[in-house]
Write a protein that holds these residues in place. Structure first.
Motif, PDB file in Angstrom:
ATOM      1  N   LEU A  60       0.846  -0.971   0.123  1.00 15.36           N
ATOM      2  CA  LEU A  60       0.365   0.043  -0.274  1.00 15.36           C
ATOM      3  C   LEU A  60       0.842   1.648   0.350  1.00 15.36           C
ATOM      4  CD1 LEU A  60      -2.674  -0.952   2.159  1.00 15.36           C
ATOM      5  CD2 LEU A  60      -3.334  -0.587   0.304  1.00 15.36           C
ATOM      6  N   HIS A  63       1.926   2.241  -3.766  1.00 18.96           N
ATOM      7  CA  HIS A  63       1.413   2.656  -4.233  1.00 18.96           C
ATOM      8  C   HIS A  63       0.713   4.207  -3.877  1.00 18.96           C
ATOM      9  CE1 HIS A  63       1.819  -0.696  -7.612  1.00 18.96           C
ATOM     10  NE2 HIS A  63       1.440  -1.220  -6.777  1.00 18.96           N
ATOM     11  N   ARG A  65      -1.272   4.541  -1.362  1.00 19.57           N
ATOM     12  CA  ARG A  65      -2.355   4.340  -0.478  1.00 19.57           C
ATOM     13  C   ARG A  65      -2.606   4.333   1.141  1.00 19.57           C
ATOM     14  NH1 ARG A  65      -5.710   4.086  -4.835  1.00 19.57           N
ATOM     15  NH2 ARG A  65      -7.702   3.638  -3.223  1.00 19.57           N
ATOM     16  N   SER A  67      -2.943   3.188   4.827  1.00 16.06           N
ATOM     17  CA  SER A  67      -3.308   1.114   5.190  1.00 16.06           C
ATOM     18  C   SER A  67      -4.130   1.823   6.870  1.00 16.06           C
ATOM     19  CB  SER A  67      -1.915   0.543   5.760  1.00 16.06           C
ATOM     20  OG  SER A  67      -0.945   2.029   6.455  1.00 16.06           O
ATOM     21  N   ALA A  72      -5.585   7.817   5.861  1.00 20.13           N
ATOM     22  CA  ALA A  72      -6.649   8.573   4.735  1.00 20.13           C
ATOM     23  C   ALA A  72      -7.036   9.392   5.095  1.00 20.13           C
ATOM     24  CB  ALA A  72      -7.764   7.187   4.867  1.00 20.13           C
TER      25      ALA A  72
END
Length: 94
Positions: A60, A63, A65, A67, A72
């Motif tokens: 993650l 890329h 992203r 986790s 987030a």
């Protein structure tokens, strides 16, 4: 003593039982990869779940992203131009 053993998981596994709400996925490995992962786990004193968690976190991260929910939320606030430090610096200099 017998009741203590019956209440536990048989004394074989040191992994605590997972809550039923945790999702599970079945993953298959070719025999060579499985053997290499088991050896790595023994060498690093980690179980397969720890190795999988580390591998998926790294994937993650690779890329871009998040986790975790915290990551987030941080990432989502950085995407809003009003929260960008450069824009705020220009606004103050006027």
């Amino acid at each position: 003593m017998a009741s203590k053993k019956a209440a536990g998981s048989g004394g074989k596994s040191k992994v605590p039982p997972r809550p039923e709400r945790d999702p599970r996925k079945l993953i298959s490995f070719d025999p060579e990869t499985l053997q290499a992962l088991e050896l790595l786990g023994r060498d690093s004193m980690k179980d397969m779940q720890d190795l999988a968690d580390e591998a998926f976190r790294d994937l993650l991260k690779k890329h871009g992203r998040p986790s975790s929910l915290r990551q987030a939320l941080k990432q989502s606030t950085r995407q809003i131009p009003a929260n960008d430090g450069v824009a705020n610096a220009r606004r103050k200099s006027r």
